[in-house]
Scaffold this motif. Structure first.
Motif, PDB file in Angstrom:
ATOM      1  N   LEU A  83      24.906  -2.881  36.642  1.00 56.37           N
ATOM      2  CA  LEU A  83      24.189  -1.552  35.284  1.00 56.37           C
ATOM      3  C   LEU A  83      23.953  -2.254  34.132  1.00 56.37           C
ATOM      4  O   LEU A  83      23.694  -0.787  33.313  1.00 56.37           O
ATOM      5  CB  LEU A  83      25.676  -1.492  35.488  1.00 56.37           C
ATOM      6  CG  LEU A  83      26.637  -0.426  36.254  1.00 56.37           C
ATOM      7  CD1 LEU A  83      28.099  -0.158  36.599  1.00 56.37           C
ATOM      8  CD2 LEU A  83      25.910   0.579  37.257  1.00 56.37           C
ATOM      9  N   SER A  84      23.936  -2.979  33.847  1.00 54.96           N
ATOM     10  CA  SER A  84      23.049  -3.392  32.366  1.00 54.96           C
ATOM     11  C   SER A  84      22.093  -3.939  32.657  1.00 54.96           C
ATOM     12  O   SER A  84      20.623  -3.751  31.841  1.00 54.96           O
ATOM     13  CB  SER A  84      23.469  -4.704  32.094  1.00 54.96           C
ATOM     14  OG  SER A  84      25.134  -4.983  31.785  1.00 54.96           O
ATOM     15  N   THR A  85      21.317  -3.595  33.441  1.00 55.32           N
ATOM     16  CA  THR A  85      19.749  -3.737  33.905  1.00 55.32           C
ATOM     17  C   THR A  85      18.839  -3.062  33.408  1.00 55.32           C
ATOM     18  O   THR A  85      18.999  -1.709  33.680  1.00 55.32           O
ATOM     19  CB  THR A  85      19.166  -3.530  35.240  1.00 55.32           C
ATOM     20  OG1 THR A  85      20.467  -4.693  35.928  1.00 55.32           O
ATOM     21  CG2 THR A  85      17.732  -3.797  36.217  1.00 55.32           C
ATOM     22  N   ALA A  86      18.095  -3.535  32.385  1.00 52.02           N
ATOM     23  CA  ALA A  86      17.071  -3.081  32.005  1.00 52.02           C
ATOM     24  C   ALA A  86      15.772  -3.037  32.124  1.00 52.02           C
ATOM     25  O   ALA A  86      14.841  -2.652  31.874  1.00 52.02           O
ATOM     26  CB  ALA A  86      16.421  -4.108  30.195  1.00 52.02           C
ATOM     27  N   SER A 123      13.573  -8.880  33.727  1.00 48.94           N
ATOM     28  CA  SER A 123      13.581  -8.319  34.733  1.00 48.94           C
ATOM     29  C   SER A 123      14.338  -9.914  34.890  1.00 48.94           C
ATOM     30  O   SER A 123      14.321 -10.331  35.818  1.00 48.94           O
ATOM     31  CB  SER A 123      12.753  -7.807  35.803  1.00 48.94           C
ATOM     32  OG  SER A 123      11.756  -8.886  36.056  1.00 48.94           O
ATOM     33  N   ALA A 124      13.210 -11.066  34.553  1.00 52.82           N
ATOM     34  CA  ALA A 124      14.288 -12.443  34.346  1.00 52.82           C
ATOM     35  C   ALA A 124      15.409 -12.967  33.649  1.00 52.82           C
ATOM     36  O   ALA A 124      15.560 -13.673  33.069  1.00 52.82           O
ATOM     37  CB  ALA A 124      12.414 -12.969  33.467  1.00 52.82           C
ATOM     38  N   ILE A 143      17.843  -5.218  23.051  1.00 46.58           N
ATOM     39  CA  ILE A 143      18.989  -5.222  21.827  1.00 46.58           C
ATOM     40  C   ILE A 143      20.173  -4.885  23.108  1.00 46.58           C
ATOM     41  O   ILE A 143      20.974  -5.280  23.127  1.00 46.58           O
ATOM     42  CB  ILE A 143      19.010  -5.253  20.785  1.00 46.58           C
ATOM     43  CG1 ILE A 143      18.145  -5.890  20.003  1.00 46.58           C
ATOM     44  CG2 ILE A 143      20.755  -5.126  19.741  1.00 46.58           C
ATOM     45  CD1 ILE A 143      18.272  -5.106  18.308  1.00 46.58           C
ATOM     46  N   GLY A 144      19.520  -4.275  23.438  1.00 41.62           N
ATOM     47  CA  GLY A 144      20.636  -2.943  24.709  1.00 41.62           C
ATOM     48  C   GLY A 144      21.439  -3.643  25.514  1.00 41.62           C
ATOM     49  O   GLY A 144      22.389  -3.881  26.522  1.00 41.62           O
ATOM     50  N   PHE A 145      20.770  -4.081  25.993  1.00 41.17           N
ATOM     51  CA  PHE A 145      20.565  -5.113  27.561  1.00 41.17           C
ATOM     52  C   PHE A 145      21.704  -6.351  27.368  1.00 41.17           C
ATOM     53  O   PHE A 145      22.170  -6.661  27.382  1.00 41.17           O
ATOM     54  CB  PHE A 145      19.140  -5.187  27.849  1.00 41.17           C
ATOM     55  CG  PHE A 145      18.997  -7.203  29.350  1.00 41.17           C
ATOM     56  CD1 PHE A 145      19.829  -6.688  30.329  1.00 41.17           C
ATOM     57  CD2 PHE A 145      18.890  -8.026  28.588  1.00 41.17           C
ATOM     58  CE1 PHE A 145      19.452  -7.768  30.632  1.00 41.17           C
ATOM     59  CE2 PHE A 145      18.201  -9.587  29.081  1.00 41.17           C
ATOM     60  CZ  PHE A 145      19.349  -8.942  30.883  1.00 41.17           C
ATOM     61  N   THR A 146      21.009  -6.964  25.939  1.00 46.63           N
ATOM     62  CA  THR A 146      21.984  -7.932  25.768  1.00 46.63           C
ATOM     63  C   THR A 146      23.261  -7.992  25.100  1.00 46.63           C
ATOM     64  O   THR A 146      24.293  -8.810  25.284  1.00 46.63           O
ATOM     65  CB  THR A 146      20.852  -8.409  24.300  1.00 46.63           C
ATOM     66  OG1 THR A 146      19.924  -9.075  24.497  1.00 46.63           O
ATOM     67  CG2 THR A 146      21.493 -10.093  23.811  1.00 46.63           C
ATOM     68  N   LEU A 167      13.989   0.715  32.480  1.00 45.66           N
ATOM     69  CA  LEU A 167      15.706   1.334  32.400  1.00 45.66           C
ATOM     70  C   LEU A 167      16.865   0.885  31.346  1.00 45.66           C
ATOM     71  O   LEU A 167      15.966   0.170  30.778  1.00 45.66           O
ATOM     72  CB  LEU A 167      16.277   0.859  33.533  1.00 45.66           C
ATOM     73  CG  LEU A 167      15.534   0.453  35.292  1.00 45.66           C
ATOM     74  CD1 LEU A 167      16.427   0.383  36.348  1.00 45.66           C
ATOM     75  CD2 LEU A 167      14.835   1.980  35.467  1.00 45.66           C
ATOM     76  N   THR A 168      17.758   2.332  31.513  1.00 46.56           N
ATOM     77  CA  THR A 168      18.722   1.950  30.103  1.00 46.56           C
ATOM     78  C   THR A 168      19.482   1.767  30.669  1.00 46.56           C
ATOM     79  O   THR A 168      19.842   2.298  31.594  1.00 46.56           O
ATOM     80  CB  THR A 168      18.671   3.220  29.393  1.00 46.56           C
ATOM     81  OG1 THR A 168      17.244   3.933  29.107  1.00 46.56           O
ATOM     82  CG2 THR A 168      19.434   3.677  28.154  1.00 46.56           C
ATOM     83  N   PRO A 169      20.114   0.863  30.118  1.00 49.59           N
ATOM     84  CA  PRO A 169      20.867   0.432  30.661  1.00 49.59           C
ATOM     85  C   PRO A 169      22.362   1.020  30.719  1.00 49.59           C
ATOM     86  O   PRO A 169      22.735   1.847  29.443  1.00 49.59           O
ATOM     87  CB  PRO A 169      21.873  -0.852  29.868  1.00 49.59           C
ATOM     88  CG  PRO A 169      20.596  -1.691  29.532  1.00 49.59           C
ATOM     89  CD  PRO A 169      19.466  -0.094  28.840  1.00 49.59           C
ATOM     90  N   SER A 170      23.021   1.367  31.152  1.00 51.17           N
ATOM     91  CA  SER A 170      24.506   2.288  31.421  1.00 51.17           C
ATOM     92  C   SER A 170      25.251   1.782  30.190  1.00 51.17           C
ATOM     93  O   SER A 170      26.314   1.228  30.563  1.00 51.17           O
ATOM     94  CB  SER A 170      25.074   2.037  32.884  1.00 51.17           C
ATOM     95  OG  SER A 170      24.333   2.314  33.461  1.00 51.17           O
TER      96      SER A 170
END
Length: 247
Positions: free
Chosen positions: A203-206, A57-58, A141-144, A217-220
């Motif tokens: 929508l990218s929030t993890a 979240s940071a 990795i998905g968030f990045t 959360l799982t990013p969209s």
């Protein structure tokens, strides 16, 4: 687009201090993220299963990214307006569209490197804060990857705006508006977040707070992929049109 065009863009970056602006982007993203992070709160438990949610979240991309990406694109394109670079490139066989594509590739490599570096730095910060829970590698990795895509889309948008409008205040003003839209992305309905590229930061929030608790959360991924495809198509069409225009 030739390798020489790409090398020329990196040379322009050095002259325009784009490297410094990118470094400022990375530092601000980390600093802003940590300032508002739960890691600095008294209730932070580095041994809890959700400790990495505090690190995820940071991210300060929503506050620092939109405007700085606008400034980076503006500086890299404005030099062509000021020095009649479009005509000079055309005389050397490089179309205006090809020049825009070279700028996106050069700046994109820089922004992608900075984004991945920030992600790795946040991971290192979490380890320094003593987080012992297993690292959620897939989600990280998905968030990045999602943030990389959103940053590149916004970068491409501002290259288009800076090319289309000689007055660079247009792009900077839209960058400021994008900052506001990005900040409120998590507070608006999901369908509204899909309407602007800055809403895709949300929508990218993890990880985010839900009912007072910080949850993962799982990013969209599908939405981010769709954004990337649409943006790539529009950019190709725009630069293709420039290829057919006289300077």
């Amino acid at each position: 687009m030739s390798a020489k065009a790409l090398v020329n863009e990196f040379a322009k970056m050095r002259h325009l201090r784009i490297w410094l602006l990118t470094l400022i982007l990375a530092v601000l993203v980390i600093g802003i993220g940590l300032y508002g992070s739960a890691m600095l709160g008294p209730d932070f438990d580095p041994s809890s299963a959700g400790a990495w949610n505090s690190v995820l979240s940071a991210s300060g991309f929503t506050l620092a990214g939109p405007l700085l990406l606008a400034v980076i694109a503006s500086r890299q394109v404005d030099i062509e307006h000021q020095g009649n670079g479009w005509l000079m490139s055309a005389t050397s066989g490089l179309t205006s569209g090809g020049l825009c594509r070279a700028k996106l590739l050069a700046l994109g490599l820089l922004v992608t490197t900075a984004t991945i570096t920030v992600s790795a730095a946040l991971l290192a910060v979490g380890l320094l804060f003593g987080v012992t829970a297993p690292i959620p590698a897939g989600r990280w990795i998905g968030f990045t990857a999602c943030i990389v895509v959103v940053n590149l889309v916004i970068l491409a948008l501002h290259i288009v705006l800076s090319t289309r409008f000689e007055n660079q205040l247009v792009g900077i003003g839209i960058g400021l508006l994008g900052t506001v839209l990005a900040l409120f992305g998590n507070e608006i309905p999901t369908w509204m977040a899909h309407l602007t590229p800055w809403g895709y930061y949300a929508l990218s929030t993890a990880a985010e707070y839900q009912n007072g608790a910080l949850v993962g959360l799982t990013p969209s991924y599908a939405s981010i992929l769709g954004l990337g495809v649409v943006a790539a198509t529009v950019f190709i069409l725009f630069t293709g049109r420039l290829d057919r225009q006289e300077v």
